[in-house]
Design an enzyme around this catalytic site. Structure first.
Site, short mmCIF file in Angstrom:
data_model
loop_
_atom_site.label_atom_id
_atom_site.label_comp_id
_atom_site.label_asym_id
_atom_site.label_seq_id
_atom_site.Cartn_x
_atom_site.Cartn_y
_atom_site.Cartn_z
N VAL A 96 -20.23 -26.73 5.18
CA VAL A 96 -20.88 -26.53 6.55
C VAL A 96 -20.65 -27.65 7.34
O VAL A 96 -20.96 -28.92 6.97
CB VAL A 96 -22.35 -26.10 6.35
CG1 VAL A 96 -22.97 -26.00 7.65
CG2 VAL A 96 -22.60 -24.79 5.42
N ASP A 118 -31.87 -14.15 -1.72
CA ASP A 118 -31.48 -15.42 -2.20
C ASP A 118 -32.67 -16.21 -1.46
O ASP A 118 -32.41 -17.34 -0.93
CB ASP A 118 -30.40 -15.89 -2.12
CG ASP A 118 -30.07 -17.41 -2.70
OD1 ASP A 118 -30.88 -17.55 -3.71
OD2 ASP A 118 -29.11 -17.93 -2.53
N ASP A 136 -28.44 -18.16 5.39
CA ASP A 136 -27.34 -18.12 4.01
C ASP A 136 -27.63 -16.57 3.71
O ASP A 136 -28.44 -16.20 2.69
CB ASP A 136 -28.13 -18.95 3.19
CG ASP A 136 -27.29 -19.06 1.83
OD1 ASP A 136 -25.98 -18.48 1.93
OD2 ASP A 136 -27.23 -20.12 0.87
N1 ATP Z 1 -27.04 -22.72 11.63
C1 ATP Z 1 -27.07 -23.94 10.92
N2 ATP Z 1 -27.77 -24.97 11.47
C2 ATP Z 1 -27.96 -26.16 10.95
N3 ATP Z 1 -28.03 -26.41 9.45
C3 ATP Z 1 -27.33 -25.48 8.83
C4 ATP Z 1 -27.09 -23.86 9.37
N4 ATP Z 1 -26.60 -23.35 8.55
C5 ATP Z 1 -26.40 -23.92 7.42
N5 ATP Z 1 -27.03 -25.01 7.64
C6 ATP Z 1 -27.05 -26.09 6.68
O1 ATP Z 1 -25.88 -26.07 5.39
C7 ATP Z 1 -26.60 -25.75 4.44
C8 ATP Z 1 -25.72 -24.62 3.42
O2 ATP Z 1 -25.83 -23.64 4.22
P1 ATP Z 1 -26.02 -22.21 3.53
O3 ATP Z 1 -27.08 -22.34 2.69
O4 ATP Z 1 -25.65 -21.05 4.52
O5 ATP Z 1 -24.54 -22.20 2.60
P2 ATP Z 1 -24.45 -22.11 0.83
O6 ATP Z 1 -23.02 -21.88 0.53
O7 ATP Z 1 -25.43 -21.15 0.30
O8 ATP Z 1 -24.60 -23.55 0.39
P3 ATP Z 1 -26.07 -23.74 -0.57
O9 ATP Z 1 -25.13 -23.54 -2.14
O10 ATP Z 1 -26.22 -25.43 -0.50
O11 ATP Z 1 -27.07 -22.99 -0.57
C9 ATP Z 1 -28.03 -25.33 4.54
O12 ATP Z 1 -28.90 -25.66 3.53
C10 ATP Z 1 -28.38 -26.06 5.82
O13 ATP Z 1 -28.82 -27.31 5.61
MG MG Z 2 -28.17 -22.04 0.95
#
Ligand code: ATP
Ligand code: MG
Length: 253
Positions: free
Chosen positions: A63, A188, A205
């Site tokens: 991200v 989740d 997420d």
């Molecule tokens: N729209 C957003 N604005 C700001 N930060 C964001 C945003 N989307 C995601 N993030 C940050 O990026 C991180 C990872 O995003 P996300 O949870 O969607 O992906 P993931 O692949 O599930 O990662 P993880 O395995 O760490 O949960 C989030 O925990 C958050 O800190």
């Molecule tokens: Mg996540």
């Protein structure tokens, strides 16, 4: 090709200490040509000037905050190399919205990205507080960024005690709208997937979120609720002020 070199510069730049963001299972940050092409297309389309900084590198996605013409944008890139085929399929098969999509190993990740995008759109339609989805191209999603210019919003798990009850309540209200109005089960839901910003909680997420018609939807809902209740318990929060969400169709739970 300027955009690609900007990305390369970011990656080469030590000041971001990118290695801190690289998970153990990641060899290093390598984008295949197709992903770079997609990034390039999106940058052109959304007039993105540069990659501001990496926010997170998990097992399944990277991200970044990127700088658009007016506002911050988040670019989420799903990794193709660590794809857990069966795991992902469990949340796609059974969801009537995605029943007819061809799911080969190579394209499943695209379905996953489109699913997260569709879930975000559906949530926005019902005014559930989630990032605004802007685009999806293959394994990349663009969405609105939540946070201050230099610091992304904190997760619920990192909120200080004095503000925790308020943000928790807000998260549960949004979760309730997601389940009861958008009729989607996050699947989740936890203190890791809630962002807290200016007194409001945002659910993030959503790749794995499913229609309430998915055969395991109820099971996922129960698990989400167990997670949130156990977080409340661990932090001595009260559930008194919240009307707990109900699974669509259930009246007395
Ligand atoms: N729209 C957003 N604005 C700001 N930060 C964001 C945003 N989307 C995601 N993030 C940050 O990026 C991180 C990872 O995003 P996300 O949870 O969607 O992906 P993931 O692949 O599930 O990662 P993880 O395995 O760490 O949960 C989030 O925990 C958050 O800190
Ligand atoms: Mg996540």
């Amino acid at each position: 090709m300027e955009d690609r070199s900007a990305l390369k510069q970011l990656i080469d730049r030590d000041e971001f200490n990118f290695n801190d963001f690289i998970g153990e299972k990641t060899e290093g940050l390598v984008f295949d040509k197709r992903t770079l092409d997609n990034i390039y297309t999106l940058f052109k389309q959304f007039n993105i000037k540069y990659v501001d900084y990496p926010i997170s590198s998990g097992k399944e996605s990277l991200v970044f905050k990127v700088e658009g013409a007016k506002k911050g944008i988040v670019m989420k890139i799903f990794k193709t190399s660590t794809l857990r085929f069966q795991h992902i399929n469990d949340y796609i098969d059974g969801d009537p919205r995605f029943a007819n999509q061809r799911k080969s190993r190579g394209t499943l990740i695209y379905v996953w990205a489109r699913k997260e995008y569709a879930n975000l759109l559906e949530c926005r339609k019902f005014r559930v507080r989630v990032p605004e989805p802007l685009a999806v191209v293959n394994n990349i999603i663009l969405m609105s960024y939540i946070g201050e210019r230099r610091t992304p919003a904190k997760k619920l798990k990192d909120i200080e005690e004095s503000q925790l009850q308020g943000y928790f309540n807000s998260a549960m209200i949004e979760y309730g709208k997601m389940v009861e109005k958008a009729k989607l089960i996050h699947a989740d839901m936890s203190e890791y997937n809630v962002l807290c910003y200016r007194k409001r909680s945002y659910i993030i997420d959503m790749g794995q979120a499913v229609s309430y018609k998915h055969p395991k939807a109820k099971e996922f809902f129960t698990r989400d609720m167990v997670n949130m209740k156990s977080f409340a318990k661990r932090n001595e929060l009260t559930l008194d002020e919240i009307v707990l969400p109900k699974f669509p169709g259930d009246t007395n739970e």
